[in-house]
Design an enzyme around this catalytic site. Structure first.
Site, PDB file in Angstrom:
ATOM      1  N   TYR A  58       0.903  -1.188   0.101  1.00 24.13           N
ATOM      2  CA  TYR A  58      -0.090   0.086   0.293  1.00 24.13           C
ATOM      3  C   TYR A  58       0.828   1.440   0.017  1.00 24.13           C
ATOM      4  O   TYR A  58       1.521   1.581   1.081  1.00 24.13           O
ATOM      5  CB  TYR A  58      -0.737  -0.040   1.053  1.00 24.13           C
ATOM      6  CG  TYR A  58      -1.923  -1.419   1.483  1.00 24.13           C
ATOM      7  CD1 TYR A  58      -2.190  -1.955   0.154  1.00 24.13           C
ATOM      8  CD2 TYR A  58      -2.434  -1.709   2.545  1.00 24.13           C
ATOM      9  CE1 TYR A  58      -3.042  -3.035   0.177  1.00 24.13           C
ATOM     10  CE2 TYR A  58      -3.078  -2.579   2.960  1.00 24.13           C
ATOM     11  CZ  TYR A  58      -3.604  -3.589   1.556  1.00 24.13           C
ATOM     12  OH  TYR A  58      -4.385  -4.602   1.658  1.00 24.13           O
ATOM     13  N   HIS A 143       0.161 -12.457   1.567  1.00 30.88           N
ATOM     14  CA  HIS A 143      -0.463 -11.524   0.793  1.00 30.88           C
ATOM     15  C   HIS A 143      -0.664 -11.784  -0.805  1.00 30.88           C
ATOM     16  O   HIS A 143       0.195 -11.812  -1.558  1.00 30.88           O
ATOM     17  CB  HIS A 143      -0.124  -9.992   0.690  1.00 30.88           C
ATOM     18  CG  HIS A 143      -0.875  -8.776   0.465  1.00 30.88           C
ATOM     19  ND1 HIS A 143      -0.368  -7.569   0.338  1.00 30.88           N
ATOM     20  CD2 HIS A 143      -2.202  -8.744  -0.089  1.00 30.88           C
ATOM     21  CE1 HIS A 143      -1.480  -6.992  -0.023  1.00 30.88           C
ATOM     22  NE2 HIS A 143      -2.412  -7.373  -0.167  1.00 30.88           N
TER      23      HIS A 143
END
Length: 332
Positions: A58, A143
């Site tokens: 992010y 992830h």
């Protein structure tokens, strides 16, 4: 304000019903200032949120840095923090414009390198702790291992299991936007939790086919993200996004029909979308992204909104929800 805390899987960790997703403060799609990011996190805290989720992906680490800075003055034992592994950030030798190709309005100072090796997991976590300014995280997720399944199962997962045994992390899991591979991890490993994005919402219940019953049976906690399906269920209108692309006409029509039924019962669609996942007993928390204090406050207010059982019944009668889908009857 009062809040609800739920156990995350079989361990002792408990998380707030509402979780703060920190992709937005990593400049997802549009820039956010440091001050705006801090206000968003603190507004979530003041609204009762005690679970915060981030990732190196992010904003090329910006989300972790901002989240760590905002949480720094808060009591560490009173919140749960999760980050993720699988993408290492490596500095670029030359300037390369921005990172909008990956969805983040930040300078492309680093490149993402997929790495689900044991060394990659430890190196990623070490770098995350440095960016966060913390000495531990509570949950670490693998992830998006979609295209790296075998390495994630045979190398990354055992590395996380060892870190959990060492007490370096409290819980481990996998985060993805598909249910099928998450179900495989639940079957073949001893994960504490899964983070399922976009696949258990008012518009998409694929998580119910296999993953959610399996998780419930094995005592694995489920954190549900993407309950607005990237925006459509927050504000259904022509041009709204569904799974990060413009919503097809048929999906938009269904979202508008959901909105009409909700309004007939005096309930905002956002409130129903946030409450819906808790109809399944495996669901522990709902993760909502916020880039401003107003968005964080709105999510908390929506989750507090009473959703009558009659609303769920009408959605089923009209075929907008499957007749056998579990709903949080009469909860508020």
């Amino acid at each position: 304000m009062s809040r609800r805390d739920n156990p995350l899987g079989r361990g002792t960790l408990r998380v707030s019903e509402l979780a703060f997703g920190a992709a937005g403060i990593g400049n997802l799609f549009t820039p956010v200032s440091d001050a705006q990011a801090e206000r968003a996190v603190l507004a979530a805290w003041e609204s009762g949120v005690r679970y915060f989720d981030t990732a190196p992906h992010y904003g090329l680490g910006l989300s972790e840095r901002r989240l760590g800075a905002a949480l720094r003055g808060l009591p560490r034992d009173e919140y749960v923090l999760s980050t993720k592994v699988g993408r290492l950030l490596r500095p670029r030798t030359e300037a390369a414009g921005d990172d909008l190709a990956h969805g983040f309005a930040v300078p492309a100072t680093h490149e993402r390198v997929w790495d689900f090796s044991a060394d990659g997991v430890r190196g990623s976590l070490e770098a995350s702790l440095e960016r966060l300014g913390l000495d531990r995280v509570d949950i670490v997720y693998l992830h998006d291992p979609d295209d790296h399944t075998e390495q994630a199962l045979t190398q990354a997962y055992p590395a996380l299991e060892a870190l959990r045994a060492e007490g370096v992390v409290g819980a481990i899991g996998v985060g993805m936007n598909q249910a099928g591979l998450l179900a495989r991890f639940v079957r073949e490993t001893d994960v504490d939790a899964v983070l399922l994005a976009g696949r258990y919402s008012l518009l998409d219940q694929r998580g119910l086919d296999d993953l959610l019953p399996l998780a419930a049976g094995r005592g694995v906690g489920v954190v549900v993200g993407g309950v607005f399906n990237s925006g459509l269920l927050a504000d259904p209108r022509p041009g709204a996004t569904f799974d990060y692309v413009t919503a097809p006409d048929g999906v938009l029509a269904r979202a508008l029909a959901l909105k009409t039924v909700c309004e007939d019962h005096g309930v905002p669609l956002r409130a129903a979308a946030l409450r819906f996942p808790f109809g399944h007993r495996a669901v522990t928390s709902v993760l909502v992204g916020a880039r401003s204090a107003a968005e964080a406050q709105d999510a908390a207010a929506m989750l507090r909104t009473h959703v009558p059982a009659a609303l769920w019944g009408e959605l089923k009668e009209r075929g907008l929800l499957p007749a056998d889908v579990p709903t949080p009857e009469g909860t508020d």
